[in-house]
Scaffold this active site. Structure first.
Site, PDB file in Angstrom:
ATOM      1  N   THR A 133      11.918 -22.166  20.563  1.00  0.00           N
ATOM      2  CA  THR A 133      10.536 -22.635  20.374  1.00  0.00           C
ATOM      3  C   THR A 133       9.550 -21.465  20.431  1.00  0.00           C
ATOM      4  OG1 THR A 133      10.443 -23.105  22.746  1.00  0.00           O
ATOM      5  CG2 THR A 133      10.800 -24.981  21.281  1.00  0.00           C
ATOM      6  N   ASP A 162      20.793 -16.181  24.075  1.00  0.00           N
ATOM      7  CA  ASP A 162      20.711 -17.571  24.529  1.00  0.00           C
ATOM      8  C   ASP A 162      21.233 -17.627  25.967  1.00  0.00           C
ATOM      9  OD1 ASP A 162      21.188 -20.322  24.994  1.00  0.00           O
ATOM     10  OD2 ASP A 162      21.287 -20.651  22.823  1.00  0.00           O
ATOM     11  N   THR A 191      20.724 -25.558  28.445  1.00  0.00           N
ATOM     12  CA  THR A 191      19.772 -24.482  28.770  1.00  0.00           C
ATOM     13  C   THR A 191      19.344 -24.593  30.230  1.00  0.00           C
ATOM     14  OG1 THR A 191      18.956 -24.322  26.511  1.00  0.00           O
ATOM     15  CG2 THR A 191      17.467 -23.572  28.228  1.00  0.00           C
ATOM     16  N   TYR A 215      15.752 -33.196  30.078  1.00  0.00           N
ATOM     17  CA  TYR A 215      14.809 -32.237  30.671  1.00  0.00           C
ATOM     18  C   TYR A 215      14.644 -32.513  32.166  1.00  0.00           C
ATOM     19  CZ  TYR A 215      10.440 -29.488  30.962  1.00  0.00           C
ATOM     20  OH  TYR A 215       9.449 -28.572  31.277  1.00  0.00           O
ATOM     21  N   LYS A 257      16.327 -30.153  34.860  1.00  0.00           N
ATOM     22  CA  LYS A 257      15.524 -29.344  35.784  1.00  0.00           C
ATOM     23  C   LYS A 257      15.821 -29.696  37.242  1.00  0.00           C
ATOM     24  CE  LYS A 257      12.733 -26.899  32.973  1.00  0.00           C
ATOM     25  NZ  LYS A 257      12.506 -25.449  33.044  1.00  0.00           N
ATOM     26  N   THR A 313       0.276 -27.173  31.690  1.00  0.00           N
ATOM     27  CA  THR A 313      -0.506 -25.943  31.539  1.00  0.00           C
ATOM     28  C   THR A 313      -0.824 -25.726  30.060  1.00  0.00           C
ATOM     29  OG1 THR A 313       0.577 -25.067  33.495  1.00  0.00           O
ATOM     30  CG2 THR A 313      -0.469 -23.462  32.055  1.00  0.00           C
TER      31      THR A 313
HETATM   32  P1  NAD Z   1       7.780 -22.671  25.359  1.00  0.00           P
HETATM   33  O1  NAD Z   1       8.580 -23.619  24.547  1.00  0.00           O
HETATM   34  O2  NAD Z   1       6.561 -22.066  24.742  1.00  0.00           O
HETATM   35  O3  NAD Z   1       8.680 -21.474  25.865  1.00  0.00           O
HETATM   36  C1  NAD Z   1      10.048 -21.588  26.141  1.00  0.00           C
HETATM   37  C2  NAD Z   1      10.740 -20.327  25.640  1.00  0.00           C
HETATM   38  O4  NAD Z   1      12.127 -20.395  25.989  1.00  0.00           O
HETATM   39  C3  NAD Z   1      10.682 -20.191  24.113  1.00  0.00           C
HETATM   40  O5  NAD Z   1      10.318 -18.883  23.759  1.00  0.00           O
HETATM   41  C4  NAD Z   1      12.114 -20.516  23.666  1.00  0.00           C
HETATM   42  O6  NAD Z   1      12.460 -19.883  22.454  1.00  0.00           O
HETATM   43  C5  NAD Z   1      12.914 -20.024  24.855  1.00  0.00           C
HETATM   44  N1  NAD Z   1      14.223 -20.683  25.009  1.00  0.00           N
HETATM   45  C6  NAD Z   1      14.493 -22.001  24.998  1.00  0.00           C
HETATM   46  N2  NAD Z   1      15.796 -22.231  25.202  1.00  0.00           N
HETATM   47  C7  NAD Z   1      16.370 -21.003  25.355  1.00  0.00           C
HETATM   48  C8  NAD Z   1      17.701 -20.573  25.599  1.00  0.00           C
HETATM   49  N3  NAD Z   1      18.710 -21.429  25.717  1.00  0.00           N
HETATM   50  N4  NAD Z   1      17.940 -19.229  25.689  1.00  0.00           N
HETATM   51  C9  NAD Z   1      16.929 -18.337  25.552  1.00  0.00           C
HETATM   52  N5  NAD Z   1      15.654 -18.701  25.321  1.00  0.00           N
HETATM   53  C10 NAD Z   1      15.374 -20.010  25.227  1.00  0.00           C
HETATM   54  O7  NAD Z   1       7.404 -23.437  26.705  1.00  0.00           O
HETATM   55  P2  NAD Z   1       6.482 -23.003  27.933  1.00  0.00           P
HETATM   56  O8  NAD Z   1       5.395 -23.976  28.047  1.00  0.00           O
HETATM   57  O9  NAD Z   1       6.172 -21.555  27.880  1.00  0.00           O
HETATM   58  O10 NAD Z   1       7.473 -23.283  29.146  1.00  0.00           O
HETATM   59  C11 NAD Z   1       8.149 -22.235  29.806  1.00  0.00           C
HETATM   60  C12 NAD Z   1       8.896 -22.759  31.008  1.00  0.00           C
HETATM   61  O11 NAD Z   1       7.994 -23.379  31.909  1.00  0.00           O
HETATM   62  C13 NAD Z   1       9.946 -23.822  30.656  1.00  0.00           C
HETATM   63  O12 NAD Z   1      11.081 -23.620  31.449  1.00  0.00           O
HETATM   64  C14 NAD Z   1       9.269 -25.119  31.016  1.00  0.00           C
HETATM   65  O13 NAD Z   1      10.189 -26.102  31.381  1.00  0.00           O
HETATM   66  C15 NAD Z   1       8.397 -24.700  32.182  1.00  0.00           C
HETATM   67  N6  NAD Z   1       7.231 -25.592  32.326  1.00  0.00           N
HETATM   68  C16 NAD Z   1       6.154 -25.457  31.498  1.00  0.00           C
HETATM   69  C17 NAD Z   1       5.087 -26.323  31.632  1.00  0.00           C
HETATM   70  C18 NAD Z   1       3.847 -26.191  30.775  1.00  0.00           C
HETATM   71  O14 NAD Z   1       2.952 -27.030  30.918  1.00  0.00           O
HETATM   72  N7  NAD Z   1       3.705 -25.220  29.928  1.00  0.00           N
HETATM   73  C19 NAD Z   1       5.116 -27.347  32.602  1.00  0.00           C
HETATM   74  C20 NAD Z   1       6.244 -27.453  33.398  1.00  0.00           C
HETATM   75  C21 NAD Z   1       7.291 -26.561  33.264  1.00  0.00           C
END
Ligand code: NAD
Ligand code: UDP
Length: 310
Positions: free
Chosen positions: A36, A57, A91, A144, A148, A174
């Site tokens: 993503t 990955d 993941t 998810y 988690k 966020t």
């Molecule tokens: P995002 O989708 O922008 O970023 C996730 C990143 O992880 C992407 O760059 C994607 O390519 C990479 N990725 C996914 N699966 C992968 C894998 N198997 N191997 C390597 N890379 C992989 O999302 P985000 O909002 O930046 O979220 C980042 C983290 O924070 C996540 O773990 C998410 O669960 C957690 N989180 C985010 C929020 C939020 O509101 N943004 C809330 C709760 C938790």
């Protein structure tokens, strides 16, 4: 110089963490499979000698020298993580297992991006860290939520069994620059719809609530958590406790953009939590941290960002 590994470093939150540590002159290893995320999010960092990108990955093991690991790799938007639930679960679970093995081998600190989703559709409001949650282990969100939750369990197992220095951040919704315009989350959807004059897609009646944290506040909280002593494991809620209905969010965005967009109701996705607000008493007391950017101000920064990318 410390080696800081940021998995998911080309994503929304990960790219802000990369930026933070580049400015601190640490060696930043940004690891991402671009599921993503996008190299666009970190292209401004390639000029720095202390920045390395690895296309990998986390479902597969990796062996590199690290001092600190921020495990942020995982799709976070419901439509993205539900597209391939087996990938999301792998993941979350195999990924953290690989990262915990790496932390154990290197005697490194590991910070896990957990989520408010571990509380499911909460029956306690606001959500405190002690609340055990109300999740559905075979619903659309379970890859998810349960992924988690399992990751948190594994973090604790490595802490108790091997003494790994773990820290769990439960992140609440966020938003901000580099939250992908197309990934389907509410803030990016509403702003891009309003800027294009398209209908604003309210899922359900829009009375469900969320509490929105601006990205700079979130990163500040994560950094403070990462600096806590070894015994400090969390889990710790990091988010903004000001709660809004989804309809209020839509109306605020329309007003700010002065858009002609209309609100249209669409079906509510299965298991969509009815309300969500973090209790951040613990973060305030333990980290001396609380958010400082109001939604009203943070939305201006986000709108400015989406104007440039559209
Ligand atoms: P995002 O989708 O922008 O970023 C996730 C990143 O992880 C992407 O760059 C994607 O390519 C990479 N990725 C996914 N699966 C992968 C894998 N198997 N191997 C390597 N890379 C992989 O999302 P985000 O909002 O930046 O979220 C980042 C983290 O924070 C996540 O773990 C998410 O669960 C957690 N989180 C985010 C929020 C939020 O509101 N943004 C809330 C709760 C938790
Ligand atoms: N939502 C909405 N319209 C959209 C996108 C999301 O009404 O175009 C709602 C969604 O149903 C949920 C809330 O906004 O109630 C937050 O959704 P998001 O996908 O951002 O994150 P969640 O907190 O559900 O993981």
């Amino acid at each position: 110089m410390r080696n800081i590994l940021i998995t998911g470093g080309a994503g929304f939150l990960g790219s802000h963490l990369c930026e933070y540590f580049i400015k601190k002159d640490d060696n930043v290893i940004c690891l991402d499979n671009l599921y993503t995320g996008s190299l666009k999010n970190v292209e401004h960092l390639f000029q720095y000698e202390n920045f390395t990108f690895i296309n990998h990955d986390i479902i597969e093991p990796i062996d590199i020298e690290v001092d600190t690991i921020f495990n942020f790799a995982c799709p976070a938007s419901p439509p993205q993580y539900q597209k391939d639930p087996v990938f999301t679960f792998k993941t979350s679970v195999w990924g953290i297992l690989n990262m915990l093995e790496l932390a154990k081998k290197n005697n490194a600190t590991i910070i896990q991006a957990s989520t408010s989703e571990v509380y499911g559709n909460p029956l306690q409001h606001p959500q405190r860290e002690s609340y055990l949650g109300n999740t559905n282990c075979f619903g659309k969100r379970s890859c998810y939520d349960e992924g988690k939750r399992s990751a948190e369990s594994l973090m604790y197992d490595y802490f108790h069994q091997y003494g790994v220095d773990i820290k769990i951040a439960r992140i609440f919704n966020t938003y901000g620059p580099r939250l992908n315009k197309d990934d389907g989350r509410v803030v990016s959807n509403f702003i891009t719809q309003a800027l294009r004059g398209e209908d604003i897609t309210i899922y359900g009646d829009g009375e469900q609530t969320r509490s929105f944290c601006y990205v700079s506040d979130l990163i500040a909280g994560i950094i403070r958590l990462s600096k806590q002593p070894k015994e400090y494991t969390g889990p710790l809620n990091i988010g903004n406790p000001k709660e809004f209905t989804i309809k209020e969010l839509a109306e605020l965005i329309i007003k700010k953009i002065n858009s002609n967009s209309k609100l249209v109701e669409m079906p509510l996705p299965a298991d969509d939590p009815v309300k969500r607000r973090p209790d951040i008493t613990k973060a305030k007391a333990d980290l001396n941290w609380e958010p400082s950017v109001e939604l009203n101000e943070g939305l201006d920064f986000a709108i400015e960002y989406y104007r440039t990318v559209l």
